[in-house]
Design a protein around this motif. Structure first.
Motif, PDB file in Angstrom:
ATOM      1  N   ASP A 138      -4.593  48.971   0.851  1.00 24.84           N
ATOM      2  CA  ASP A 138      -4.157  48.458   2.151  1.00 24.84           C
ATOM      3  C   ASP A 138      -5.294  48.406   3.167  1.00 24.84           C
ATOM      4  O   ASP A 138      -5.182  47.728   4.184  1.00 24.84           O
ATOM      5  N   LEU A 139      -6.378  49.122   2.921  1.00 24.86           N
ATOM      6  CA  LEU A 139      -7.480  49.183   3.877  1.00 24.86           C
ATOM      7  C   LEU A 139      -8.398  47.969   3.764  1.00 24.86           C
ATOM      8  O   LEU A 139      -8.752  47.351   4.772  1.00 24.86           O
ATOM      9  N   GLY A 332      -1.306  53.985   0.294  1.00 26.66           N
ATOM     10  CA  GLY A 332      -1.006  52.573   0.455  1.00 26.66           C
ATOM     11  C   GLY A 332       0.177  52.162  -0.401  1.00 26.66           C
ATOM     12  O   GLY A 332       0.645  52.906  -1.272  1.00 26.66           O
ATOM     13  N   ARG A 333       0.639  50.939  -0.173  1.00 28.82           N
ATOM     14  CA  ARG A 333       1.862  50.471  -0.841  1.00 28.82           C
ATOM     15  C   ARG A 333       1.717  50.452  -2.359  1.00 28.82           C
ATOM     16  O   ARG A 333       2.566  50.979  -3.085  1.00 28.82           O
ATOM     17  N   ARG A 340       4.542  56.683  -8.232  1.00 30.77           N
ATOM     18  CA  ARG A 340       5.957  56.897  -8.538  1.00 30.77           C
ATOM     19  C   ARG A 340       6.283  56.447  -9.958  1.00 30.77           C
ATOM     20  O   ARG A 340       6.918  57.179 -10.736  1.00 30.77           O
ATOM     21  N   GLU A 341       5.845  55.248 -10.324  1.00 27.86           N
ATOM     22  CA  GLU A 341       6.208  54.695 -11.631  1.00 27.86           C
ATOM     23  C   GLU A 341       5.498  55.423 -12.776  1.00 27.86           C
ATOM     24  O   GLU A 341       6.100  55.693 -13.818  1.00 27.86           O
ATOM     25  N   SER A 342       4.226  55.732 -12.605  1.00 29.93           N
ATOM     26  CA  SER A 342       3.484  56.381 -13.681  1.00 29.93           C
ATOM     27  C   SER A 342       3.934  57.809 -13.902  1.00 29.93           C
ATOM     28  O   SER A 342       4.047  58.266 -15.049  1.00 29.93           O
ATOM     29  N   THR A 343       4.201  58.533 -12.826  1.00 28.86           N
ATOM     30  CA  THR A 343       4.651  59.910 -13.009  1.00 28.86           C
ATOM     31  C   THR A 343       6.056  59.954 -13.601  1.00 28.86           C
ATOM     32  O   THR A 343       6.364  60.841 -14.413  1.00 28.86           O
TER      33      THR A 343
END
Length: 472
Positions: A138-139, A332-333, A340-343
């Motif tokens: 996002d940066l 960032g998004r 979230r998905e990988s863990t």
């Protein structure tokens, strides 16, 4: 006189500058012109140090004029990843929360390359904290692949790999926790070295705790255009550092000469390998055989278990170290989605007993690899089982996360075991994109990996220029 052309390999630049055949200022100006031409469309470099780079180049030229040795990397423009301390700009880690975090001193590896005459020319883009296998945040936004913007540039050292592949820098300084040097090198047709654990210092620890997986799996290393480039850079970067408790020196005296024997891992753990990827391995195998290496087929020991352990341990630590409550603000998004998905797919460890038992299994797997590499020192195989997929290929739910990880079983196992590995191109594929392989050595076996890499490099077709550069 040598031309200061920005496509010259780093080793050739340093030789020409030291000999007075070209000035460091001419070299830097040529690279800055290339940056002006292609970086706006690729977004590889987040910060460009035009004035400071010219000042540093003038010091190199003054040393040459005075008859002093300017160093092994004299005049070589270097990009520095956004998570490696360089006092010229903030060490952001690709995250908004560190946008103003200008370090008080250079990282040891930055100091070493500068003392060797290299010239920092820009900062390489990366995903938040290097978490992803793509380069976006996002940066600074997304880094594009110069061969095809509809393919990922890889991650997390994607900015540095693209900068090197397109002549914006001659060397890139990055790091590799789970393929972060080798995957982008494969994606763009560069050469990336993941050194042995402890061979090259990481950032100073200071008072901040460092996750065990980061201590054991992640290393700093170089990206270049030729094997000799990364070998030269490694010679400058390597060695013990008081600030890094993981760093250490290689054995003072080498043991018996290692046999020139290479084991080919065709289908890691029986996984399906894309035909273009397999063709690259075949080309590398033929080049090694033609150069006099003995080449045999092998199975990488306990590969799937090693890859599973790497993933579960990594995700367990990431959930703790990248907790927004501890960071003070969210990631960032895309990084949030990836975490979230990988863990969720990885099943992080929930008890101290599970976590400890996972580390205990590492010794068993390392011993199996050590026994294999005593007889077959170098393993040849794919960096990833697939061609580079589209941007954000590592996002989209648990299935996408699983696919991205499965493609990289051989690559992440190298991190799990702390071994050196060299990713290098094997010419263009039938689809026009770079093909490539990795060569994996025994611990502190960088030199035999370089030897094998030179044999591959000499025996495969050369890549042309990325389309963004046009014909030479």
């Amino acid at each position: 006189m040598t031309s200061p052309h920005p496509d010259l390999p780093a080793a050739a630049i340093a030789t020409a500058v030291r000999a007075g055949e070209v000035s460091a200022q001419e070299v830097v100006d040529a690279h800055l012109a290339r940056i002006d031409l292609v970086n706006p469309g690729l977004n590889a470099l987040t910060v460009v140090f035009a004035d400071r780079a010219r000042e540093a180049a003038a010091l190199v030229d003054a040393a040459v004029a005075a008859g002093r040795d300017p160093g092994a990397l004299a005049g070589v423009p270097v990009s520095v990843k956004e998570n490696i301390d360089l006092t010229w700009s903030a060490t952001t880690n690709g995250w908004r929360g560190l946008a103003d975090a200008v370090p008080a001193r250079d990282a040891t590896i930055v100091r070493r390359v500068r003392e060797a005459g290299a010239v920092p020319i820009g900062r390489g883009n990366m995903p938040d904290f290097g978490m992803r296998w793509d380069t976006d945040n996002d940066l600074f936004g997304r880094t594009l692949n110069p061969w095809d913007p509809h393919r990922s540039a890889g991650g997390s050292s994607g900015g540095d790999a693209v900068a090197v592949a397109t002549g914006m820098s001659a060397l890139g300084l990055g790091n590799d926790f789970g393929g972060s040097l080798r995957l982008p090198a494969y994606a763009v047709g560069a050469v990336g070295l993941r050194p042995s654990r402890g061979a090259v210092p990481r950032a100073a620890v200071g008072d901040h705790p460092v996750a065990l997986t980061l201590q054991q799996f992640s290393v700093n290393g170089p990206i270049g255009r030729r094997v000799d480039d990364v070998a030269l850079a490694f010679a400058v970067l390597r060695g013990w550092d008081a600030d890094d408790p993981v760093s250490g020196a290689a054995p003072a005296t080498p043991g018996e000469p290692l046999p020139r024997r290479v084991g080919v891992v065709r289908s890691p753990a029986g996984s399906s390998v894309d035909a273009e990827v397999a063709a690259g391995v075949v080309r590398a195998r033929a080049a090694l055989a033609a150069a006099g290496w003995e080449v045999v087929d092998v199975d990488a020991p306990l590969l799937e278990e090693a890859a599973v352990l790497w993933r579960r341990l990594s995700c367990t630590d990431m959930l703790i170290s990248l907790d927004p409550a501890a960071l003070g603000q969210p990631l960032g998004r895309s990084a949030t989605d990836f975490l979230r998905e990988s863990t969720a797919a990885a099943r992080p460890y929930e008890t101290a007993r599970e976590y400890a038992e996972a580390w205990a299994r590492r010794a068993v797997i390392a011993a199996a690899w050590q026994r294999l590499q005593a007889d077959v020192p170098v393993l040849l195989g794919p960096v990833t089982a697939s061609r580079m997929r589209g941007p954000d290929y590592d996002l989209g739910g648990a299935d996408a996360a699983d696919t991205a990880w499965r493609d990289l079983w051989l690559t992440v196992t190298v991190n799990f075991l702390g071994l050196p590995a060299l990713a290098l191109p094997t010419g263009p594929g039938a689809d026009g994109l770079p093909s490539g392989v990795q060569l994996i050595g025994p611990l502190h076996g960088e030199e035999i990996v370089f030897d094998a890499g030179r044999a591959v490099e000499a025996g495969v077709p050369r890549l042309g220029r990325p389309p963004v550069l046009g014909e030479a």
